[in-house]
Scaffold this motif. Sequence first.
Motif, short mmCIF file in Angstrom:
data_model
loop_
_atom_site.label_atom_id
_atom_site.label_comp_id
_atom_site.label_asym_id
_atom_site.label_seq_id
_atom_site.Cartn_x
_atom_site.Cartn_y
_atom_site.Cartn_z
N LYS A 1 19.80 -89.40 14.65
CA LYS A 1 18.82 -89.76 13.63
C LYS A 1 17.65 -90.51 14.24
O LYS A 1 16.49 -90.30 13.87
N GLU A 2 17.94 -91.43 15.17
CA GLU A 2 16.88 -92.16 15.88
C GLU A 2 15.98 -91.20 16.63
O GLU A 2 14.75 -91.29 16.56
N LEU A 3 16.60 -90.29 17.37
CA LEU A 3 15.85 -89.29 18.14
C LEU A 3 14.94 -88.47 17.24
O LEU A 3 13.75 -88.28 17.53
N LEU A 4 15.47 -87.99 16.12
CA LEU A 4 14.69 -87.16 15.21
C LEU A 4 13.55 -87.96 14.55
O LEU A 4 12.46 -87.42 14.34
N ALA A 5 13.80 -89.21 14.23
CA ALA A 5 12.75 -90.06 13.63
C ALA A 5 11.61 -90.26 14.63
O ALA A 5 10.43 -90.15 14.27
N GLU A 6 11.96 -90.55 15.88
CA GLU A 6 10.93 -90.75 16.90
C GLU A 6 10.20 -89.43 17.21
O GLU A 6 8.99 -89.43 17.41
N ALA A 7 10.94 -88.33 17.23
CA ALA A 7 10.33 -87.02 17.48
C ALA A 7 9.34 -86.67 16.37
O ALA A 7 8.28 -86.11 16.64
N GLY A 8 9.68 -87.01 15.14
CA GLY A 8 8.80 -86.74 14.01
C GLY A 8 7.46 -87.44 14.14
O GLY A 8 6.43 -86.93 13.66
#
Length: 87
Positions: free
Chosen positions: A43-50
């Motif tokens: 979830k952290e990775l996807l939030a930062e990627a967004g």
Amino acid sequence: MYLILVYDIGQKRVGKMLKLCRKYLHWIQNSVFEGEITPVKLKELLAEAGKIMDEEQDSLIIFKSRNEKWLEKEVVGKEKNEIDTFL
């Protein structure tokens, strides 16, 4: 969980995405990463990627598995970044 992440990001943002993915996963080839990750870290990775991505132009694809043992990996030719299991 074990996953394979693949991205196609615009040239201006690709460096940031590479750096981000290396924080969480093992780089195996251009724009391709793999490794074990917790749901929270994903979830952290996807939030930062967004924050990096332009969703009109860029894409990120994730293949998930409960465990690496359920995937068979075959490399033909030179492996770009061998994952070393030695400590």
